[in-house]
Design an enzyme around this catalytic site. Structure first.
Site, PDB file in Angstrom:
ATOM      1  CG  ASP A  57      -2.015   0.984   1.180  1.00 14.42           C
ATOM      2  OD1 ASP A  57      -2.026   1.795   0.237  1.00 14.42           O
ATOM      3  OD2 ASP A  57      -2.890   0.965   2.069  1.00 14.42           O
ATOM      4  CG  ASP A  58       0.057   4.878   0.097  1.00 19.40           C
ATOM      5  OD1 ASP A  58      -0.822   4.536  -0.709  1.00 19.40           O
ATOM      6  OD2 ASP A  58      -0.116   5.760   0.958  1.00 19.40           O
ATOM      7  CB  CYS A  93      -6.075   3.281  -1.561  1.00 28.19           C
ATOM      8  SG  CYS A  93      -4.761   3.972  -0.563  1.00 28.19           S
ATOM      9  CG  ASP A 328      -2.368   0.988  -3.235  1.00 25.89           C
ATOM     10  OD1 ASP A 328      -1.221   1.422  -2.999  1.00 25.89           O
ATOM     11  OD2 ASP A 328      -3.338   1.186  -2.476  1.00 25.89           O
ATOM     12  CG  ASN A 329      -1.072   4.736  -4.144  1.00 25.66           C
ATOM     13  OD1 ASN A 329      -2.101   4.238  -3.697  1.00 25.66           O
ATOM     14  ND2 ASN A 329      -0.172   5.316  -3.364  1.00 25.66           N
TER      15      ASN A 329
END
Ligand SMILES: [Ca+2]
Length: 554
Positions: A57-58, A93, A328-329
């Protein structure tokens, strides 16, 4: 240590295996299995491959996000392929995760931000998109056991969307985090039943809990069907809570002072222009601390990956299992004087790590091919032997790239699209700011706004490394970057680039913004087969928004 047993009356290892699952096996399975056989990933007569998708995540790629993951790089990247041009269409997200699950661009899955109103885990998402996700197809059409553990979508578990009792269609085993990333004091939905966790490291640290429940799945699943696992870690998302043994790691590490760090983006859209340059010392201290803590949390992800790969090997399944690692990013820490966040169009936010190992993939390979997270679903379905033509997905299978297929025709551009978020009221901690902005911390520098709404064509071909973006703001701002000459995206060349090329990019962007399925995979502006066909811009969505600027620009 076993924290979350898959079954309360779990059988001994080697004994009969029965696990409680989120839903019963679909009917007519044997008949449906024929839909997934005999294609590239699943040769007739061989055991169909398993697939593991690890989603951070991130986690950025540009600022060294993979550096702390030494074991992951050795166990996945060096054993297979590392992609240097992997992107997400939306650097946030929920839209990004929706793109992974559906294989679609945001304008086709309609998840535009992290709120229920923005379709994040909404009733509409559940009804229209969840039955068509690639895990749902793997389960219903291909007979895969499907296992989910970790953060799903930011609004998952909201009372207005079915609460934690909602188990999305397509998952045999479901261990999903309520709402957004946390490391302690969270609630999981375990096949629809809530389980609270506290703050005792040995039993509650979420990354470790995900590791343990994943190992349990590998030990106690059925051996008669292939499996798909999606393990979605909270790290390195805020609040950046590291495991105790890693809280002193990287003490001498600071956010990279690269060429776009702490500089003012004078020729960029207004949200970048409102940033304060130079950043205050307290902002820099804050972002350095965030950068260090993000890396600390990733050390537990590295442990998770190591445990998982070792267990697959111990169980004799590693050689028949594809493992994907991605995020996700991306993320930024001080670029263009924005302290910390994502949601921007630049490489640091839209580019992500992507590492893949598996049967037929040679070790130690890197690929520059342009891939996006909408390709994960098509690729994994291809591995299972299910044809992309039977889906509504916008992405492409990159299994031929993984397998080293020669003379492959591949895309040269992808769409990036983001709908900004803002607050209706003035932030009381920043009274000088007008409503309409959000994420204004620290120093009242805002990372997002309603009109931080943009769409881009990101092109990488043999001769071009280009990004063309249009904003839906009052200025109808345009940003264009030649990344060959300017990899840090400092010089906006919108006013100096050949107007004819600008016009072509404008049309290509409009076409991609209204594309669906095969039309999202048509040749880009620099491909030999490119042609402008206005009919494609109206193919499935009826209309596109008017671009006021294009008249005077062209
Ligand atoms: Ca994220």
């Amino acid at each position: 240590m076993r924290l979350l047993s898959l079954a309360t009356d779990r059988p001994r290892r080697g004994g009969p295996r029965h696990l409680p699952s989120g839903s019963s096996a679909p009917p007519l399975l044997l008949l449906l299995l024929g839909l997934c056989l005999g294609v590239s990933g699943a040769a007739k007569g061989s055991r169909r491959p398993n697939v593991v998708l690890l989603l951070a995540d991130d986690q950025d790629e540009v600022l060294g996000g993979m550096t702390p993951l030494k074991k992951t790089k050795a166990l996945i990247g060096e054993m297979g392929m590392t992609f240097s041009s992997a992107y997400v269409p939306s650097a946030l997200c929920c839209p990004s995760r929706a793109s992974i699950l559906t294989g679609k661009y945001p304008h086709n899955h309609h998840v535009v931000n992290n709120t229920l109103e923005g379709n994040c885990s909404s009733k509409s998402w559940q009804k229209i998109q969840e039955p068509n996700t690639f895990p749902a197809i793997l389960r219903s059409m291909c007979g895969y056991q499907t296992f989910f553990a970790g953060k799903y979508l930011n609004e998952y578990g909201a009372p207005d969307a079915g609460g934690l009792g909602h188990v999305p269609l397509g998952w045999s085993y479901w261990y999903a985090l309520e709402k957004n990333s946390k490391y302690y004091n969270y609630t999981l939905s375990i096949n629809g039943k809530a389980r609270k966790h506290g703050e005792n490291y040995s039993v509650d640290y979420l990354t470790d809990v995900l590791a343990n429940v994943s190992l349990d799945f590998l030990d106690y699943k059925s051996n008669s069907e292939p499996f798909f696992m999606m393990i979605s870690t909270p790290a390195p998302h805020s609040p950046w809570t590291a495991a105790p043994q890693y809280q002193n790691a990287f003490q001498n590490v600071f956010a990279p002072r690269n060429k776009n760090f702490n500089i003012h983006g004078t020729n960029k859209h207004w949200l970048i222009r409102q940033a304060k340059t130079p950043m205050t010392n307290s902002s820099i201290q804050f972002l350095d601390n965030a950068f260090r803590k993000r890396w600390q949390t990733l050390l537990s992800v590295d442990d998770l990956v190591e445990k998982l790969v070792k267990r697959l090997e111990f169980n004799g399944e590693l050689s028949n299992t594809y493992i994907f690692y991605t995020s996700d990013n991306g993320y930024h820490t001080g670029q263009f004087s924005l302290p910390i966040d994502k949601r921007q169009l630049y490489e640091f936010d839209i580019k992500v790590p992507l590492l893949v190992r598996g049967p037929g993939i040679k070790p130690n390979q890197t690929s520059k091919m342009l891939v996006a997270n909408i390709d994960l679903g098509p690729t994994i379905l291809d591995i299972a032997g299910y044809s992309l033509n039977k889906t509504q997905m916008d992405g492409m299978s990159f299994l031929p790239i993984l397998k080293g297929t020669s003379n492959l025709t591949w895309r040269s551009d992808i769409l990036v699209e983001y709908q900004g978020e803002g607050r209706n009221v003035t932030d009381p901690t920043c009274p000088s700011l007008s409503p309409g902005v959000s994420q204004c911390f620290p120093d009242c520098v805002c990372e997002d706004a309603y009109n931080n709404t943009y769409a881009c064509v990101r092109t990488t071909s043999e001769l071009w490394d280009l990004q063309y973006c249009e904003f839906d703001d009052q200025e109808v701002f345009v940003e264009v970057y030649n990344l060959t000459a300017d990899p840090h995206q400092i010089n906006n060349i919108a006013k100096s680039i050949d107007p004819e090329l600008l016009g072509k990019m404008n049309y290509r962007l409009m076409m991609l913004q209204s594309c669906s399925g095969p039309t999202c995979r048509t040749p880009g502006v620099f491909d030999p087969g490119y042609r402008f066909d206005p009919r494609l811009m109206f193919s499935s969505h009826g209309s596109i928004r008017t671009r006021r600027f294009s008249k005077h620009l062209l």
